[in-house]
Design an enzyme around this catalytic site. Structure first.
Site, PDB file in Angstrom:
ATOM      1  N   ASN A  18      -0.576  -6.272   9.810  1.00 42.16           N
ATOM      2  CA  ASN A  18      -0.187  -7.276   8.810  1.00 42.16           C
ATOM      3  C   ASN A  18       0.361  -8.488   9.543  1.00 42.16           C
ATOM      4  O   ASN A  18       0.849  -8.372  10.668  1.00 42.16           O
ATOM      5  CB  ASN A  18       0.899  -6.686   7.899  1.00 42.16           C
ATOM      6  CG  ASN A  18       1.334  -7.653   6.814  1.00 42.16           C
ATOM      7  OD1 ASN A  18       0.496  -8.314   6.176  1.00 42.16           O
ATOM      8  ND2 ASN A  18       2.627  -7.773   6.596  1.00 42.16           N
ATOM      9  N   HIS A  51       3.262 -11.465   8.826  1.00 45.01           N
ATOM     10  CA  HIS A  51       4.374 -11.787   7.924  1.00 45.01           C
ATOM     11  C   HIS A  51       4.969 -13.137   8.353  1.00 45.01           C
ATOM     12  O   HIS A  51       5.191 -13.351   9.552  1.00 45.01           O
ATOM     13  CB  HIS A  51       5.445 -10.682   8.002  1.00 45.01           C
ATOM     14  CG  HIS A  51       6.601 -10.960   7.108  1.00 45.01           C
ATOM     15  ND1 HIS A  51       6.536 -10.794   5.736  1.00 45.01           N
ATOM     16  CD2 HIS A  51       7.841 -11.444   7.363  1.00 45.01           C
ATOM     17  CE1 HIS A  51       7.689 -11.141   5.202  1.00 45.01           C
ATOM     18  NE2 HIS A  51       8.501 -11.548   6.161  1.00 45.01           N
ATOM     19  N   LEU A  86       0.845  -1.205   0.000  1.00 47.67           N
ATOM     20  CA  LEU A  86       0.000   0.000   0.000  1.00 47.67           C
ATOM     21  C   LEU A  86       0.878   1.253   0.000  1.00 47.67           C
ATOM     22  O   LEU A  86       1.879   1.329   0.718  1.00 47.67           O
ATOM     23  CB  LEU A  86      -0.927  -0.016   1.206  1.00 47.67           C
ATOM     24  CG  LEU A  86      -2.001  -1.115   1.150  1.00 47.67           C
ATOM     25  CD1 LEU A  86      -2.768  -1.207   2.455  1.00 47.67           C
ATOM     26  CD2 LEU A  86      -2.955  -0.889  -0.022  1.00 47.67           C
TER      27      LEU A  86
HETATM   28  C1  GRF Z   1       0.544 -15.980   4.836  1.00 45.48           C
HETATM   29  O1  GRF Z   1       1.672 -16.794   4.869  1.00 45.48           O
HETATM   30  C2  GRF Z   1       0.857 -14.640   5.437  1.00 45.48           C
HETATM   31  O2  GRF Z   1       1.832 -14.714   6.440  1.00 45.48           O
HETATM   32  C3  GRF Z   1       1.396 -13.874   4.269  1.00 45.48           C
HETATM   33  O3  GRF Z   1       0.645 -14.298   3.168  1.00 45.48           O
HETATM   34  C4  GRF Z   1       0.137 -15.606   3.415  1.00 45.48           C
HETATM   35  C5  GRF Z   1      -1.339 -15.527   3.247  1.00 45.48           C
HETATM   36  O4  GRF Z   1      -1.958 -16.794   3.352  1.00 45.48           O
HETATM   37  N1  GRF Z   1       1.314 -12.453   4.511  1.00 45.48           N
HETATM   38  P1  GRF Z   1      -3.531 -16.879   3.418  1.00 45.48           P
HETATM   39  O5  GRF Z   1      -4.064 -16.209   2.157  1.00 45.48           O
HETATM   40  O6  GRF Z   1      -3.974 -16.182   4.659  1.00 45.48           O
HETATM   41  O7  GRF Z   1      -3.851 -18.341   3.439  1.00 45.48           O
END
Ligand code: GRF
Length: 212
Positions: free
Chosen positions: A103, A105, A89
């Site tokens: 978020n 990560h 973003l």
């Molecule tokens: C996850 O591994 C998250 O940590 C990252 O993107 C992935 C999303 O997976 N930011 P999902 O779409 O929630 O299954």
């Protein structure tokens, strides 16, 4: 607390937040940049509104990213949750949502910002890996850390087995942090995370650590 979740694909974190909803928060909308995201279908089945922002409906990617803000604000969110949303973003959107945008990560930040974290954790020979929930600022994967969940890296791990272990941890930590923000026991103040002592103890009982 009104929660809007942004997704681009599978949506398993979104699903964990919806499934583990408490009376403290309600997922009022999901916004996606990918109308065929599997997670969007699940949200619709739950009766949750899904907003779509498609790149091709705008003159440029930059304009499409800016339009995400209006689409999100339509739902008057108290918290905006990035859950596998694959657009970075832009600063005006981050600024407009400061302190309300989080978020997840898939690494123990500040280790391994960016993509391919599981592959890189294996290549680096890490013995621990995991996930981090953080407030979003203008630095990608660099905002103030709220909490982390660590998992072991086993000698036999492949990228897939490690990713599965981290994902299970994501599904534990993310709903708990959303709920903790909803109760006010986790909050954002002047660029820092403030967590009540009792909440730290509760999170630690679930295997979650918060920065000292
Ligand atoms: C996850 O591994 C998250 O940590 C990252 O993107 C992935 C999303 O997976 N930011 P999902 O779409 O929630 O299954």
């Amino acid at each position: 607390m009104r929660v809007v979740i942004l997704i681009s694909g599978r949506g398993s974190n979104m699903r964990s937040i919806i499934e583990q909803s408490t009376p403290n928060y309600q997922v009022v909308a999901v916004v996606t940049n990918n109308p065929s995201a599997a997670g969007a279908q699940y949200a619709l089945e739950q009766g949750i509104q899904v907003g779509v922002i498609e790149r091709h409906s705008y003159g440029s990617l930059a304009e499409a990213k800016i339009a995400v803000l209006d689409r999100v604000l339509e739902h008057a969110p108290d918290l905006v949750v990035l859950a596998g949303f694959m657009w970075v973003l832009p600063p005006p959107v981050v600024a407009a949502l400061r302190g309300k945008l989080i978020n997840i990560h898939p690494s123990l930040l500040p280790e391994l910002p960016g993509l391919d974290t599981h592959k890189r954790a294996l290549a680096a020979g890490f013995s621990r890996h995991g996930c981090t929930v953080h407030y979003v600022n203008e630095e990608v994967d660099g905002g103030p850390i709220i909490a982390q969940c660590s998992v072991p890296v086993e000698p036999s791990d492949t990228e897939e087995t490690l990713a599965d272990r981290v994902l299970a941890a994501e599904h534990t930590i993310y709903p708990l942090i959303v709920n903790a923000i909803a109760t006010g026991s986790v909050r954002y103040a002047d660029g820092k995370v403030v967590i009540q002592a009792g909440a730290i103890r509760d999170l630690e009982r679930s295997g979650i650590t918060v920065p000292k």
